[in-house]
Structure formats: C-alpha cells, structure tokens
Design a protein around this motif. Structure first.
Motif, mmCIF file in Angstrom:
data_model
loop_
_atom_site.group_PDB
_atom_site.id
_atom_site.type_symbol
_atom_site.label_atom_id
_atom_site.label_comp_id
_atom_site.label_asym_id
_atom_site.label_seq_id
_atom_site.Cartn_x
_atom_site.Cartn_y
_atom_site.Cartn_z
ATOM 1 N N LEU A 265 2.560 0.660 9.250
ATOM 2 C CA LEU A 265 2.386 -0.792 8.672
ATOM 3 C C LEU A 265 1.930 -1.814 9.564
ATOM 4 O O LEU A 265 1.201 -2.688 9.395
ATOM 5 N N GLN A 266 2.454 -1.620 10.718
ATOM 6 C CA GLN A 266 2.187 -2.677 12.041
ATOM 7 C C GLN A 266 0.955 -2.342 12.050
ATOM 8 O O GLN A 266 -0.104 -3.425 12.259
ATOM 9 N N LEU A 267 0.336 -1.122 12.402
ATOM 10 C CA LEU A 267 -1.269 -1.082 12.490
ATOM 11 C C LEU A 267 -1.931 -1.714 11.514
ATOM 12 O O LEU A 267 -3.135 -2.172 11.563
ATOM 13 N N LEU A 268 -1.559 -1.298 10.150
ATOM 14 C CA LEU A 268 -2.118 -1.964 8.979
ATOM 15 C C LEU A 268 -2.328 -3.634 9.120
ATOM 16 O O LEU A 268 -3.507 -4.039 8.870
ATOM 17 N N ASN A 269 -0.998 -3.986 9.452
ATOM 18 C CA ASN A 269 -1.259 -5.307 9.553
ATOM 19 C C ASN A 269 -1.776 -6.178 10.914
ATOM 20 O O ASN A 269 -2.429 -7.231 10.523
ATOM 21 N N ASP A 270 -1.947 -5.255 11.984
ATOM 22 C CA ASP A 270 -2.578 -5.963 13.212
ATOM 23 C C ASP A 270 -4.198 -5.792 12.855
ATOM 24 O O ASP A 270 -4.929 -6.504 13.242
ATOM 25 N N TRP A 271 -4.624 -4.741 12.099
ATOM 26 C CA TRP A 271 -6.050 -4.361 12.062
ATOM 27 C C TRP A 271 -6.812 -4.820 10.619
ATOM 28 O O TRP A 271 -7.935 -4.859 10.611
ATOM 29 N N VAL A 272 -6.133 -4.957 9.519
ATOM 30 C CA VAL A 272 -6.442 -5.352 8.422
ATOM 31 C C VAL A 272 -6.147 -6.737 7.962
ATOM 32 O O VAL A 272 -4.873 -6.963 7.038
ATOM 33 N N ASP B 78 -9.010 3.089 5.217
ATOM 34 C CA ASP B 78 -9.910 1.978 5.652
ATOM 35 C C ASP B 78 -9.347 0.980 6.632
ATOM 36 O O ASP B 78 -9.807 -0.236 6.743
ATOM 37 N N ALA B 79 -8.630 1.349 7.629
ATOM 38 C CA ALA B 79 -7.922 0.464 8.663
ATOM 39 C C ALA B 79 -8.999 -0.151 9.480
ATOM 40 O O ALA B 79 -8.748 -1.322 9.935
ATOM 41 N N ASP B 80 -9.966 0.408 9.767
ATOM 42 C CA ASP B 80 -11.180 -0.396 10.526
ATOM 43 C C ASP B 80 -12.309 -0.810 9.872
ATOM 44 O O ASP B 80 -13.268 -1.457 10.532
ATOM 45 N N TRP B 81 -12.247 -0.820 8.557
ATOM 46 C CA TRP B 81 -13.247 -1.324 7.566
ATOM 47 C C TRP B 81 -13.764 -2.671 7.658
ATOM 48 O O TRP B 81 -14.776 -3.301 7.950
ATOM 49 N N GLU B 82 -12.578 -3.552 7.987
ATOM 50 C CA GLU B 82 -12.770 -4.866 8.013
ATOM 51 C C GLU B 82 -13.118 -5.481 9.266
ATOM 52 O O GLU B 82 -14.315 -6.452 9.321
ATOM 53 N N LYS B 83 -12.779 -4.952 10.431
ATOM 54 C CA LYS B 83 -13.073 -5.502 11.716
ATOM 55 C C LYS B 83 -14.268 -4.767 12.235
ATOM 56 O O LYS B 83 -14.967 -5.385 13.339
ATOM 57 N N PHE B 84 -14.427 -3.382 12.060
ATOM 58 C CA PHE B 84 -15.683 -2.645 12.561
ATOM 59 C C PHE B 84 -16.479 -1.895 11.257
ATOM 60 O O PHE B 84 -16.327 -0.690 11.414
ATOM 61 N N ASN C 283 -7.101 -8.694 5.464
ATOM 62 C CA ASN C 283 -7.406 -8.945 4.377
ATOM 63 C C ASN C 283 -6.438 -8.479 3.357
ATOM 64 O O ASN C 283 -6.192 -7.220 3.219
ATOM 65 N N GLU C 284 -5.822 -9.412 2.728
ATOM 66 C CA GLU C 284 -4.723 -8.858 1.819
ATOM 67 C C GLU C 284 -4.872 -7.820 0.693
ATOM 68 O O GLU C 284 -4.373 -7.074 0.247
ATOM 69 N N ARG C 285 -6.185 -8.300 0.088
ATOM 70 C CA ARG C 285 -6.743 -7.349 -0.999
ATOM 71 C C ARG C 285 -7.067 -6.039 -0.441
ATOM 72 O O ARG C 285 -6.794 -4.834 -1.228
ATOM 73 N N LEU C 286 -7.621 -6.146 0.828
ATOM 74 C CA LEU C 286 -7.907 -4.577 1.247
ATOM 75 C C LEU C 286 -6.609 -3.970 1.641
ATOM 76 O O LEU C 286 -6.470 -2.691 1.357
ATOM 77 N N GLN C 287 -5.606 -4.597 2.165
ATOM 78 C CA GLN C 287 -4.180 -4.151 2.485
ATOM 79 C C GLN C 287 -3.797 -3.501 0.981
ATOM 80 O O GLN C 287 -3.196 -2.143 1.463
ATOM 81 N N LEU C 288 -3.617 -4.181 0.078
ATOM 82 C CA LEU C 288 -3.319 -3.772 -1.157
ATOM 83 C C LEU C 288 -3.794 -2.453 -1.565
ATOM 84 O O LEU C 288 -3.260 -1.417 -2.185
ATOM 85 N N HIS C 289 -5.321 -2.421 -1.477
ATOM 86 C CA HIS C 289 -5.910 -1.179 -1.843
ATOM 87 C C HIS C 289 -5.511 -0.017 -0.963
ATOM 88 O O HIS C 289 -5.378 1.090 -1.626
ATOM 89 N N MET C 290 -5.393 -0.307 0.252
ATOM 90 C CA MET C 290 -4.897 0.979 1.156
ATOM 91 C C MET C 290 -3.412 1.184 0.776
ATOM 92 O O MET C 290 -3.090 2.621 0.622
#
Length: 202
Positions: A29-36, A78-84, A38-45
């Motif tokens: 969850l820490q990785l998710l919060n650090d890398w993503v 999708d952890a790297d989708w938003e930033k990379f 976008n809350e909508r993308l977090q919800l999808h994951m």
C-alpha cells in the motif's frame, strides 16, 4: 500524442529462489500511495486486487499465500502507469525484482496486457488478471453512470453496454474477448463475480 508502450522484450522475470516472497500489505500500500497519486487509478488497482484474491480463494481453492500472490499482482499491476506511461510494466517489474519478490507475481503483472507488453499469460493467475483488468474497469464505468451505482446492477445491463462501442470506448473489447478465449469461462460469470467482489472496495 504520447509514445506507445514499449514491449518488455523478455519473458523471464525474477528469481525462482524468491518464490513465496511478497511485500507486506503495508509495504504494498505504501508503494501504491507513493507511485500512484491518482485516486481513481488507485481504486481500480484495489478493485482488481479484491477480485483476484476472491477468485483465487473461491474458484481456485487457493491457500493463504497463493491468494496473497493473486491479490498483490492485482494491487500493483498498474503501479507505474501514471508516472511512467511509456515504460508501463518495465518500471514496476524492475522494482519488484530488486525487492526479490516472487517471480509468479512479477510474470503476472508483465502479462496483463500481452498485446502491449509482448508477454503471454501462462498461469491461471496470469490469465485471470488479463480478463479482470478490463472487465473490472468496464463494470466500474457502468456503475458510475447509475444513480444507485452498484446497488441493483445486473449482468444484463453490463452486457448491453459492452455491445455499445461508444461506451467506455477506451476498454478494449478485443482484449476482453482474447482473455476469455484463454480461460474457457462465460463472460456472464466473470461480470457477476466482478460486480459482487468490487462493489464495496473504496
């Protein structure tokens, strides 16, 4: 216009010696919060993670460790989708390999979009994340336009929207059909399962 996603260029991931190694729930969850951000993308994951874990337990009779593997692949796919976006999957794969994570989880993430990444789904976990990734997003889009959201939503209404190309056009019907051809399960069963198991994920 953004550059297309580059194929990963390999089909072997991680080290077999790391089988059974997973991030703790807090670490994931820490990785998710650090890398993503976008809350909508977090919800999808999180929704894909919940559906994957539930399927592993209910349909595959998975033990606790296996269910956690399915869940973690869903949570980080999708952890790297938003930033990379142009290096999608490459960055999270490299990160998980550095952290000595189970190679099954890494391969699952790498194979969740074979048309984009060039990695074929092999295991049941691989094949199910490929199917659930698109279907989860589509079901959620269907829920968002309903006044009662998930409450009272049925498979028939989702199926009708799937046949409307203009609705959630970014969801690839070709990928859904390809994924379904690999698992020999009716789409109605998967849609019903997604509705039931992601409706309460926030």
């Amino acid at each position: 216009m953004s550059e297309p996603i580059q194929p990963i260029g390999r089909s072997s991931f991680g080290d077999q010696a790391n089988r059974g190694n997973l991030l703790s729930q807090d670490e994931a969850l820490q990785l998710l919060n650090d890398w993503v951000p976008n809350e909508r993308l977090q919800l999808h994951m999180k929704q894909v993670a919940a559906v994957m874990k539930a399927w592993a337990i209910e349909k595959e009779n998975a033990d606790e460790l296996t269910a956690r593997k399915w869940e973690q692949a869903g949570l980080l796919h999708d952890a790297d989708w938003e930033k990379f976006p142009n290096e999608h999957c490459r960055v999270i794969i490299d990160e998980l390999e550095k952290r000595n994570i189970d190679p099954d989880v890494i391969h699952c993430i790498a194979s969740h979009g074979p048309r984009h990444f060039g990695v074929e789904p092999e295991s049941k976990m691989d094949k199910m994340i490929y199917a659930f990734d698109e279907l989860s997003g589509f079901v959620h889009a269907s829920a968002l336009i309903r006044p009662t959201r998930y409450e009272g939503m049925d498979v028939k209404s989702v199926m009708k929207k799937l046949k409307t190309p203009s609705f959630a056009a970014q969801v690839s019907r070709d990928d859904i059909n390809d994924a379904l051809s690999r698992i020999d399960r009716p789409i109605e069963e998967l849609i019903e399962f997604v509705i039931e198991h992601q409706k309460n994920v926030h």
